[in-house]
Design a protein around this motif. Sequence first.
Motif, PDB file in Angstrom:
ATOM      1  N   ARG A 111      -1.066  -3.727  17.290  1.00  0.00           N
ATOM      2  CA  ARG A 111      -1.145  -3.166  18.648  1.00  0.00           C
ATOM      3  C   ARG A 111      -2.577  -2.660  18.846  1.00  0.00           C
ATOM      4  O   ARG A 111      -2.850  -1.460  18.814  1.00  0.00           O
ATOM      5  CB  ARG A 111      -0.117  -2.042  18.811  1.00  0.00           C
ATOM      6  N   LYS A 164       6.159   2.712  23.376  1.00  0.00           N
ATOM      7  CA  LYS A 164       5.155   1.942  22.652  1.00  0.00           C
ATOM      8  C   LYS A 164       4.640   2.779  21.478  1.00  0.00           C
ATOM      9  O   LYS A 164       5.391   3.525  20.876  1.00  0.00           O
ATOM     10  CB  LYS A 164       4.046   1.511  23.616  1.00  0.00           C
ATOM     11  N   ASN A 212      -1.229  -2.310  26.368  1.00  0.00           N
ATOM     12  CA  ASN A 212      -0.965  -1.860  24.999  1.00  0.00           C
ATOM     13  C   ASN A 212       0.214  -2.650  24.404  1.00  0.00           C
ATOM     14  O   ASN A 212       1.261  -2.103  24.066  1.00  0.00           O
ATOM     15  CB  ASN A 212      -0.685  -0.354  24.999  1.00  0.00           C
ATOM     16  N   ILE A 213       0.015  -3.962  24.259  1.00  0.00           N
ATOM     17  CA  ILE A 213       1.083  -4.835  23.779  1.00  0.00           C
ATOM     18  C   ILE A 213       1.112  -4.897  22.257  1.00  0.00           C
ATOM     19  O   ILE A 213       0.111  -4.632  21.594  1.00  0.00           O
ATOM     20  CB  ILE A 213       0.923  -6.265  24.340  1.00  0.00           C
ATOM     21  N   LYS A 214       2.268  -5.246  21.744  1.00  0.00           N
ATOM     22  CA  LYS A 214       2.415  -5.513  20.320  1.00  0.00           C
ATOM     23  C   LYS A 214       2.376  -7.023  20.130  1.00  0.00           C
ATOM     24  O   LYS A 214       3.150  -7.758  20.749  1.00  0.00           O
ATOM     25  CB  LYS A 214       3.746  -4.943  19.813  1.00  0.00           C
TER      26      LYS A 214
END
Length: 239
Positions: A111, A164, A212-214
């Motif tokens: 991330r 998140k 804020n992606i994984k």
Amino acid sequence: MNIAIIFAGGSGQRMNTRSKPKQFLDVHGKPVIIYTLEIFQEHKDIDGIVLVCIESWIEYTKKLINKYNLTKVLDVIPGGKSGQESIFLGLKTAYEKYDKESIVLIHDGVRPLINDGVITNCLDCVKQNGNAITISPAIETIFRKSEDGTVGDIFKRSDCELAKAPQCFYLKDIYNAHIRSQKENKCDFIDSASMMQYYGNKLYTVEGPAENIKITTPSDFYIFRAIMDARENLQILGF
């Protein structure tokens, strides 16, 4: 102390990569995990980093840490059989070596699109409220899945948020929650937030960037690469 516990123990099965786990894939010549570590390395209030890694990749990871001069990485340890166990091993290392009153920021190694402000806001939130869960607003409709395959309850998008990372706590609090879960043989918590809520903690949120992606799937990887391409192009143009 403020300690980041970075979880980079996944094998990346959903990425369909054969040569490297997803956290070691290169973007602009730099592995994804390094982008993540550098954010914490460069933050003025982060005192140290504990990195939980796939055991067979530890030596390779240590070489990367030296190459990129990541001086705040205090420990690189092997992960466990599950995400929950791996996070506990990181917490256990911190608990045995560092101040138990420390704040820990539990974060995914894949991330890499958080920023300095999110970390600062999380630390402030923990000091004020005892914990901080990074979130972003839900941008699509969310509904409960029914057993017969039909659409169940539909939730108002404005009432929903996506959990998140980082998820942040005082070290002693999250460590003791893990010890309790082990005694009760509860090994199925999806993340630290769900564990702490289960044990009666009121959780507080900090909004982070939507990007804020994984990085879990190939499409996530391409989105990350596109964002980095755009940032590089803006730098070239002087913005």
